[in-house]
Design a protein around this motif. Sequence first.
Motif, mmCIF file in Angstrom:
data_model
loop_
_atom_site.group_PDB
_atom_site.id
_atom_site.type_symbol
_atom_site.label_atom_id
_atom_site.label_comp_id
_atom_site.label_asym_id
_atom_site.label_seq_id
_atom_site.Cartn_x
_atom_site.Cartn_y
_atom_site.Cartn_z
ATOM 1 N N SER A 92 -17.760 23.548 12.808
ATOM 2 C CA SER A 92 -17.350 23.783 11.420
ATOM 3 C C SER A 92 -16.528 22.616 10.897
ATOM 4 C CB SER A 92 -16.546 25.083 11.307
ATOM 5 O OG SER A 92 -15.413 25.019 12.131
ATOM 6 N N TYR A 93 -16.524 22.521 9.556
ATOM 7 C CA TYR A 93 -15.616 21.607 8.877
ATOM 8 C C TYR A 93 -14.324 22.358 8.556
ATOM 9 C CZ TYR A 93 -19.836 18.862 7.640
ATOM 10 O OH TYR A 93 -20.990 18.133 7.668
ATOM 11 N N VAL A 94 -13.202 21.676 8.686
ATOM 12 C CA VAL A 94 -11.940 22.194 8.159
ATOM 13 C C VAL A 94 -11.766 21.548 6.789
ATOM 14 C CG1 VAL A 94 -9.448 22.287 8.474
ATOM 15 C CG2 VAL A 94 -10.971 22.500 10.457
ATOM 16 N N VAL A 95 -11.852 22.364 5.745
ATOM 17 C CA VAL A 95 -11.884 21.844 4.380
ATOM 18 C C VAL A 95 -10.455 21.761 3.850
ATOM 19 C CG1 VAL A 95 -12.925 22.147 2.108
ATOM 20 C CG2 VAL A 95 -14.114 22.975 4.162
ATOM 21 N N HIS A 96 -10.131 20.649 3.213
ATOM 22 C CA HIS A 96 -8.738 20.439 2.809
ATOM 23 C C HIS A 96 -8.632 19.735 1.463
ATOM 24 C CE1 HIS A 96 -8.524 16.014 3.702
ATOM 25 N NE2 HIS A 96 -9.543 16.321 4.474
ATOM 26 N N ALA A 97 -7.468 19.846 0.878
ATOM 27 C CA ALA A 97 -7.121 19.105 -0.343
ATOM 28 C C ALA A 97 -5.612 18.937 -0.346
ATOM 29 C CB ALA A 97 -7.573 19.872 -1.580
ATOM 30 N N GLN A 98 -5.152 17.847 -0.901
ATOM 31 C CA GLN A 98 -3.709 17.570 -0.986
ATOM 32 C C GLN A 98 -2.998 17.782 0.355
ATOM 33 O OE1 GLN A 98 -4.765 19.548 -4.081
ATOM 34 N NE2 GLN A 98 -5.168 17.482 -4.825
ATOM 35 N N GLY A 99 -3.672 17.392 1.425
ATOM 36 C CA GLY A 99 -3.018 17.461 2.728
ATOM 37 C C GLY A 99 -2.921 18.857 3.310
ATOM 38 N N ARG A 100 -3.588 19.824 2.686
ATOM 39 C CA ARG A 100 -3.549 21.188 3.215
ATOM 40 C C ARG A 100 -4.949 21.712 3.468
ATOM 41 N NH1 ARG A 100 -0.198 25.018 3.955
ATOM 42 N NH2 ARG A 100 -1.761 26.545 3.311
ATOM 43 N N ALA A 101 -5.141 22.274 4.664
ATOM 44 C CA ALA A 101 -6.429 22.898 4.998
ATOM 45 C C ALA A 101 -6.452 24.300 4.414
ATOM 46 C CB ALA A 101 -6.585 22.956 6.508
ATOM 47 N N TYR A 102 -7.567 24.657 3.763
ATOM 48 C CA TYR A 102 -7.599 25.989 3.136
ATOM 49 C C TYR A 102 -8.870 26.759 3.433
ATOM 50 C CZ TYR A 102 -10.258 23.370 -0.353
ATOM 51 O OH TYR A 102 -11.169 22.564 -0.960
ATOM 52 N N SER A 103 -9.818 26.158 4.181
ATOM 53 C CA SER A 103 -11.056 26.889 4.447
ATOM 54 C C SER A 103 -11.777 26.239 5.620
ATOM 55 C CB SER A 103 -11.956 26.854 3.203
ATOM 56 O OG SER A 103 -13.108 27.639 3.397
ATOM 57 N N THR A 104 -12.734 26.952 6.194
ATOM 58 C CA THR A 104 -13.660 26.320 7.131
ATOM 59 C C THR A 104 -15.071 26.601 6.646
ATOM 60 O OG1 THR A 104 -13.704 28.260 8.573
ATOM 61 C CG2 THR A 104 -12.149 26.536 9.145
ATOM 62 N N TRP A 105 -15.912 25.602 6.755
ATOM 63 C CA TRP A 105 -17.320 25.767 6.406
ATOM 64 C C TRP A 105 -18.127 25.609 7.693
ATOM 65 C CZ3 TRP A 105 -17.871 22.062 1.553
ATOM 66 C CH2 TRP A 105 -17.131 22.604 0.494
ATOM 67 N N SER A 106 -18.953 26.579 7.963
ATOM 68 C CA SER A 106 -19.774 26.541 9.164
ATOM 69 C C SER A 106 -20.792 25.405 9.093
ATOM 70 C CB SER A 106 -20.493 27.888 9.289
ATOM 71 O OG SER A 106 -21.310 27.884 10.427
ATOM 72 N N ILE A 107 -20.972 24.696 10.194
ATOM 73 C CA ILE A 107 -22.021 23.665 10.284
ATOM 74 C C ILE A 107 -23.221 24.337 10.957
ATOM 75 C CG2 ILE A 107 -22.579 21.355 11.155
ATOM 76 C CD1 ILE A 107 -19.565 20.736 11.094
ATOM 77 N N GLU A 108 -23.928 25.138 10.166
ATOM 78 C CA GLU A 108 -24.953 26.034 10.711
ATOM 79 C C GLU A 108 -26.051 25.294 11.473
ATOM 80 O OE1 GLU A 108 -24.054 25.971 7.515
ATOM 81 O OE2 GLU A 108 -23.590 27.991 6.808
ATOM 82 N N ALA A 109 -26.371 24.090 11.042
ATOM 83 C CA ALA A 109 -27.484 23.381 11.678
ATOM 84 C C ALA A 109 -27.026 22.453 12.807
ATOM 85 C CB ALA A 109 -28.271 22.598 10.635
ATOM 86 N N ARG A 110 -25.756 22.566 13.210
ATOM 87 C CA ARG A 110 -25.270 21.809 14.352
ATOM 88 C C ARG A 110 -26.115 22.148 15.583
ATOM 89 N NH1 ARG A 110 -24.653 23.077 18.991
ATOM 90 N NH2 ARG A 110 -23.881 25.070 18.249
ATOM 91 N N GLY A 111 -26.618 21.116 16.239
ATOM 92 C CA GLY A 111 -27.396 21.344 17.456
ATOM 93 C C GLY A 111 -28.819 21.820 17.223
ATOM 94 N N MET A 112 -29.228 21.978 15.975
ATOM 95 C CA MET A 112 -30.595 22.442 15.683
ATOM 96 C C MET A 112 -31.558 21.252 15.780
ATOM 97 S SD MET A 112 -30.395 25.675 15.178
ATOM 98 C CE MET A 112 -28.835 26.442 15.634
ATOM 99 N N SER A 113 -31.727 20.769 16.994
ATOM 100 C CA SER A 113 -32.522 19.563 17.214
ATOM 101 C C SER A 113 -33.969 19.858 17.532
ATOM 102 C CB SER A 113 -31.898 18.737 18.348
ATOM 103 O OG SER A 113 -30.660 18.194 17.940
ATOM 104 N N SER A 114 -34.325 21.108 17.597
ATOM 105 C CA SER A 114 -35.705 21.483 17.956
ATOM 106 C C SER A 114 -36.509 21.787 16.691
ATOM 107 C CB SER A 114 -35.705 22.702 18.862
ATOM 108 O OG SER A 114 -37.008 23.192 19.036
#
Lengths: 368, 368
Positions: free
Chosen positions: B346-368
């Motif tokens: 996942s990404y740790v999403v941030h602005a102004q030096g503060r993390a406020y969300s995570t976005w899943s990297i759903e296709a991570r490892g989807m190499s097939s």
Amino acid sequence: MKEMLFPEVDTPALLLNEERLRGNIAVLQAQADQAGLALRPHAKAHKCAQVARLQLAAGAVGLCCAKLGEAEVLAQAGVPDLLVTTPVVGALKIARLMRVARQAAVKVVVDDERNIHDLAQAAQAAGIVLAVLIEVDVGQRRCGVPPGPRAAELACLVRAAPSLTLAGMQGYQGGLQCVADYTERRASVLAAMAALKQSVDAVRQTGMDVPVITGGGTGSFPIDIELASLTELQPGSYVTMDRAYAAIDWTGKHAGMPLQKPLSILASVISRPARDRAILDVGWKSASSDGAAPACLGHPGLIFEFAGDEHGQVRAANGGDLDLACGDRLELVPGHCDTTVNLFDSYVVHAQGRAYSTWSIEARGMSS
Amino acid sequence: MKEMLFPEVDTPALLLNEERLRGNIAVLQAQADQAGLALRPHAKAHKCAQVARLQLAAGAVGLCCAKLGEAEVLAQAGVPDLLVTTPVVGALKIARLMRVARQAAVKVVVDDERNIHDLAQAAQAAGIVLAVLIEVDVGQRRCGVPPGPRAAELACLVRAAPSLTLAGMQGYQGGLQCVADYTERRASVLAAMAALKQSVDAVRQTGMDVPVITGGGTGSFPIDIELASLTELQPGSYVTMDRAYAAIDWTGKHAGMPLQKPLSILASVISRPARDRAILDVGWKSASSDGAAPACLGHPGLIFEFAGDEHGQVRAANGGDLDLACGDRLELVPGHCDTTVNLFDSYVVHAQGRAYSTWSIEARGMSS
């Protein structure tokens, strides 16, 4: 017509031959047992609870983890004894460590006063006694205190903290593990063990016991067995092996160390742009490139080269035509097992050319 | 005392600045819109449904995927229009493709007669008309037919299959995207586009329409806009950027292309073995090494070097002492975004030096 390799498995896939894996586990365990040394295999290589269970069943005293995230996953899977071989630093990680310590006997290495203080405070608050090992830099130039009296200073800090106990010392030299030449590798092991001994002696001179001296890897294993400077051995890659470890010289007393290669990447030809080139569906996202490039298993005349994130190229070493069509398959031996395993969610387990199970790689991506 | 970077986030973590990300999405979309060209960003770079949704909302016509596994995940997440930019070869993959085609408008590239036959048969059995694009090798030396009449031969095969339709042609030259020098890069784009035109002309001479001509990347983007040889642009890395793309020269008509760097790896110091060296908790398992090593964001005087699977080392370029203690943090700009993103869940999403969300990297490892 050629027989298709594993037609029931889509590609790329990470194949694991269970028989060869069990063979490697048995070989090293027998040698450690015979030498009277404890074996604590490193889970950073295979990242898989099922492999850990096989290692424990064969006689391993526990598992090593490079990262706390690996330890969390293995503790959750029921592995009862874990050593985190990298310092666990920072409030968030130390809080996580305290939670793992409720599930398993977990030990950590230390090399820093402040970190020892933080661990002691957290262990006290959690009402536990945490076992720590002083890490010594025996030539790796990574973590660890320099050889000599510094280890004794840290050991005294550990002794002074009622919530900590000194379980032993660690000295690991990763750089020498893949040195191909046996004589050169042996000389490096001797130097590393001499450096570690300086620190062990310094700690013992303070009157403290050093029950565990842990370190070593796959490449140094026969030498570690011979020297018996360590009480506990941490080989990781022996279980899966890779191109780098397969290429080193096992000369000497343990020349016959018969490690097999259980791990391979199943790849498919997806394009035949020219008579002398075939394009595979394996690139940097399914085979690591920090070490050597993968080798084509059973085809010493073929050369694999990376061709980007998702592509690889195969050509004949002699420049000749390739007898490969779209859809044909090859097995690749990874250049470096640890970082390649970390790219897959599961092993496809096989025997006699047939896949019959998948084993989850639970600690894949557990880098935190 | 130094302020701690993102104290609420454990490390290593993959940070994503949403504002900069949205800025990059807006900049390229505006340029494509102004030129009247379709934008189909490549999901192989970000592997994330939420980023894909932002790109679609900004005006993208759909997404590209390098692997069918990525398309499966994005179709599942509701992305309605997908192009698989690598041939989909073999019975298992083609069966999967037919399933994805029920969820989304999915197009694939082809470069092989047998593959066209297999796709036609599967599409007919599934009762669908599958849109395919002929891939041309415009200099990448990977997949694709050579420039010239060969594309027309394959196009005629497509025309002859009632279950297939020719959506267009693809010519992508990845090798030129990161060529730092603008003039050299522009010359390579011109050569690639000339090669592609040979094939497009050959297909059109058979009387067939080539509605879509797709290709291009982040490095070629301003040149692709200027030349308008393509009808559809496939940049991927522009959305996250990395050290390699940040280093190229954007001279010329689009000198001002103001791409920001939204992506970084948050790392912690875990050991201070010497006054001039600090050890970080980032190695090959959390930063890819197929390209340049990561750079220390905001610290041009510091040099990051890999120190194994789980470790990195930082030192000052001038050899001086480091003002870093255990637990201190650094942001690293990845050397190569695609393969680094593929190491995280996942990404740790941030602005102004503060993390406020995570976005899943759903296709991570989807190499097939």
